[in-house]
Design a protein around this motif. Structure first.
Motif, short mmCIF file in Angstrom:
data_model
loop_
_atom_site.label_atom_id
_atom_site.label_comp_id
_atom_site.label_asym_id
_atom_site.label_seq_id
_atom_site.Cartn_x
_atom_site.Cartn_y
_atom_site.Cartn_z
N LEU A 3 0.84 -1.19 0.00
CA LEU A 3 0.00 0.00 0.00
C LEU A 3 0.88 1.24 0.00
O LEU A 3 1.89 1.30 0.71
N ARG A 4 0.53 2.21 -0.82
CA ARG A 4 1.32 3.44 -0.90
C ARG A 4 0.62 4.54 -0.11
O ARG A 4 -0.55 4.87 -0.36
N ARG A 5 1.33 5.11 0.86
CA ARG A 5 0.84 6.23 1.65
C ARG A 5 1.68 7.45 1.32
O ARG A 5 2.68 7.74 1.96
N GLY A 6 1.30 8.16 0.24
CA GLY A 6 2.13 9.25 -0.24
C GLY A 6 3.42 8.68 -0.81
O GLY A 6 3.40 7.86 -1.72
N ARG A 7 4.56 9.09 -0.26
CA ARG A 7 5.84 8.55 -0.68
C ARG A 7 6.24 7.32 0.12
O ARG A 7 7.26 6.70 -0.18
N ARG A 8 5.45 6.98 1.10
CA ARG A 8 5.80 5.87 1.98
C ARG A 8 5.04 4.62 1.56
O ARG A 8 3.89 4.67 1.14
N LEU A 9 5.72 3.46 1.67
CA LEU A 9 5.10 2.18 1.38
C LEU A 9 4.80 1.44 2.67
O LEU A 9 5.62 1.43 3.59
N GLU A 10 3.64 0.82 2.71
CA GLU A 10 3.28 -0.04 3.83
C GLU A 10 3.02 -1.44 3.30
O GLU A 10 2.33 -1.62 2.29
N LEU A 11 3.58 -2.44 3.97
CA LEU A 11 3.41 -3.83 3.55
C LEU A 11 2.48 -4.56 4.51
O LEU A 11 2.56 -4.37 5.73
N GLY A 12 1.59 -5.37 3.91
CA GLY A 12 0.66 -6.15 4.72
C GLY A 12 1.32 -7.39 5.29
O GLY A 12 2.52 -7.61 5.17
N ARG A 13 0.51 -8.25 5.88
CA ARG A 13 1.00 -9.50 6.43
C ARG A 13 1.25 -10.49 5.29
O ARG A 13 0.47 -10.57 4.33
N PRO A 14 2.32 -11.27 5.36
CA PRO A 14 2.60 -12.24 4.29
C PRO A 14 1.61 -13.39 4.29
O PRO A 14 1.27 -13.94 5.35
N SER A 15 1.14 -13.75 3.10
CA SER A 15 0.22 -14.88 2.93
C SER A 15 0.97 -16.02 2.26
O SER A 15 1.53 -15.85 1.18
N ASN A 16 0.97 -17.19 2.89
CA ASN A 16 1.68 -18.36 2.37
C ASN A 16 0.82 -19.02 1.29
O ASN A 16 -0.24 -19.59 1.59
N ILE A 17 1.27 -18.97 0.03
CA ILE A 17 0.44 -19.49 -1.06
C ILE A 17 0.79 -20.94 -1.42
O ILE A 17 0.11 -21.55 -2.24
N THR A 18 1.86 -21.47 -0.83
CA THR A 18 2.23 -22.87 -1.10
C THR A 18 2.02 -23.74 0.14
O THR A 18 1.40 -24.78 0.08
N ASN A 19 2.58 -23.35 1.26
CA ASN A 19 2.28 -23.91 2.58
C ASN A 19 2.32 -25.44 2.62
O ASN A 19 1.33 -26.10 2.93
N ARG A 20 3.46 -25.99 2.29
CA ARG A 20 3.64 -27.44 2.34
C ARG A 20 5.12 -27.75 2.55
O ARG A 20 5.98 -26.91 2.32
N GLU A 21 5.40 -28.95 2.97
CA GLU A 21 6.78 -29.39 3.08
C GLU A 21 7.33 -29.63 1.67
O GLU A 21 6.68 -30.27 0.84
N GLY A 22 8.52 -29.13 1.39
CA GLY A 22 9.11 -29.33 0.08
C GLY A 22 9.56 -28.04 -0.55
O GLY A 22 9.47 -26.95 0.04
N TYR A 23 10.02 -28.13 -1.78
CA TYR A 23 10.63 -27.03 -2.49
C TYR A 23 9.62 -26.29 -3.35
O TYR A 23 9.06 -26.85 -4.31
N ASP A 24 9.35 -25.03 -3.03
CA ASP A 24 8.54 -24.12 -3.84
C ASP A 24 9.34 -22.83 -3.96
O ASP A 24 9.67 -22.21 -2.95
N ASN A 25 9.64 -22.40 -5.19
CA ASN A 25 10.62 -21.33 -5.36
C ASN A 25 10.42 -20.64 -6.70
O ASN A 25 9.57 -21.00 -7.49
#
Length: 309
Positions: free
Chosen positions: A46-68
């Protein structure tokens, strides 16, 4: 008697060496075994003027193993990534940011890495590890179908970036590794630098591409290549020991170190500023980064803590 004992000792040594299992090393190129349990996270920006704000990270793979190796598609509504699953082969998947669905795009006997949308919007390119371990650049139709070779003679390819429809930047494995500019129709290659890094990034809205040049153990630099002038220019030093970066649409760069994300605008400053700390979200050892075309999302690869799964 001493001779016999020495011969027995040598034979025992050979038996032990042959019996040792292969050692798995962390992935740095498609031919080396992958690191364990990396996940891909998506963060809203999210952009607040010249400042950026980042939300909470969402895990889109969420499993044991290699996702990259996440890579956003040009419309910003989905992303490619590389995944190794039960068959121990690396294949390409597409994740939809609209509905959260995942589709497998390749299911081959070979391993495919580094999925990248090609100019024109009809194909995506990959580094393919062929049955004899040759690494070459291939392409797959986005609509489905059989793959075809992009470059027949140039190998072993480690990483790549499309500058335009006929020009590639290639990371070529060797001693030393080299970064080369390649004309696709003729396969003519021009050496740019030796000891380049794996992160090759097209520069938004400007053409050309950027890369990390490992000048020495202590000095790693982000540089740009202009295909019109053929000039290589230094932008900024990397964070110590970090080589993965991505461009924001405003001309700033993002790079990670540990659990933190940093940002710098090379045209205005030389020092990286902390953008976010994801340690409380259970993320550690953040590596690969990708920014959506609009700059409203950042995909990052990290090793999650057990509590964050």
């Amino acid at each position: 008697m001493k001779f016999i004992l020495n011969m027995l000792a040598r034979c025992l040594f050979l038996v032990v060496v042959v019996a040792l299992p292969l050692v798995a090393f962390p992935q740095s190129t498609p031919t080396t075994p992958p690191p364990p349990s990396t996940d891909i996270f998506v963060v809203e920006v999210l952009r607040r003027g010249r400042r950026l704000e980042l939300g909470r990270p969402s895990n889109i793979t969420n499993r044991e193993g290699y996702d990259n190796q996440p890579m956003f598609l040009p419309d910003g509504r989905s992303l490619f990534y590389t995944s190794i699953r039960e068959d121990a082969q690396a294949d390409i998947y597409r994740y939809s940011l609209t509905d959260g669905s995942t589709v497998r795009l390749t299911a081959t006997k070979e391993s495919e890495y580094s999925p990248t949308p090609m100019p024109g919007g009809k194909f995506f390119s990959v580094i393919r590890v062929e049955p004899d371990a040759t690494q070459r650049l291939w392409r797959f139709p986005l609509a489905g179908g059989s793959p075809t070779l992009v470059l027949e003679k140039i190998k072993p390819v480690g990483y790549h970036v499309w500058i335009d429809a006929r020009t590639l930047g290639l990371f070529i494995l060797g001693t030393p590794n080299t970064l080369q500019l390649v004309d696709v129709p003729t396969e003519k290659a021009t050496l740019l630098v030796e000891n380049g890094g794996r992160s090759l990034q097209r520069i938004p809205r400007r053409g050309g591409f950027s890369f990390v040049h490992k000048v020495s153990e202590e000095e790693w630099l982000v540089k740009t290549f202009d295909p019109k002038t053929r000039a290589v220019r230094t932008l900024v030093k990397t964070l110590p020991g970090s080589e993965d970066f991505a461009w924001m649409p405003d001309g700033s760069l993002v790079m990670a170190k540990g659990s933190k994300l940093f940002r710098v605008n090379p045209s205005k400053e030389s020092d990286w500023r902390e953008l976010a700390d994801f340690s409380s979200d259970g993320l550690r050892e953040i590596t690969r980064l990708a920014v959506s075309p609009r700059g409203d999302r950042i995909a990052l690869v990290a090793i999650p803590s057990a509590a964050s799964r």
